[in-house]
Write a protein that holds these residues in place. Structure first.
Motif: not given
Length: 156
Positions: A96-99, A128-138
């Motif tokens: 959830q947090l990273s993906n 999910f909080q976004g951050g750097n992980s949001a860029r990767k999911i995008d």
């Protein structure tokens, strides 16, 4: 939160146990099958849960089969879905947090009932909080979109 659950016959008992536990945590559970130990194929259950997440009927899903692998593969075939196989608390939180995984999967032949409850709770207790992980999911979702467009144009 409104949580979808689903299983094949191999994981019927585990699904029922975790479903009751999720309800005890205060979540609403919607059960998409199976409803007995009669043999069924898991892809249909995975596709249904993934579809219900995409259309907003439920917020997240937890799927069960013998290993958790088949359900994850099947759910991930539905565009827009990120399903992660999780058999420990850390992986469930990171799903959830990273993906921003909308679905986690578990295997009844891999994990015990009490551990499965802890995994489910860990997954449902984080957002999910976004951050750097949001860029990767995008990036992942952009690639999925490209593949869908290429597939649609393949017959032209």
């Amino acid at each position: 939160m409104r949580i979808a659950v689903g299983a094949d016959h191999n994981a019927f008992d585990l699904k029922e146990s975790v479903k009751a536990y999720i309800t005890s945590l205060g979540h609403e559970v919607v059960d998409y099958g199976c409803y007995s130990k009669d043999e069924i194929d898991y892809p249909g259950v995975a596709f249904k849960v993934a579809g219900e997440i995409n259309n907003g009927t439920v917020e997240r899903g937890i799927l069960f089969c013998g290993t958790g692998i088949g359900m994850a593969i099947a759910a991930n075939k539905v565009p827009g879905i990120r399903a992660a196989q999780c058999h420990d608390v850390y992986s469930a939180e990171r799903a959830q947090l990273s993906n921003n995984a909308q679905i986690i999967t578990m295997g009844a032949k891999v994990i015990g009932e009490e551990a499965a409850k802890k995994v489910a709770k860990a997954y449902l207790n984080v957002t999910f909080q976004g951050g750097n992980s949001a860029r990767k999911i995008d990036q992942i979702m952009e690639k999925e979109s490209e593949n869908l467009i290429q597939g649609a144009n393949a017959g032209c």
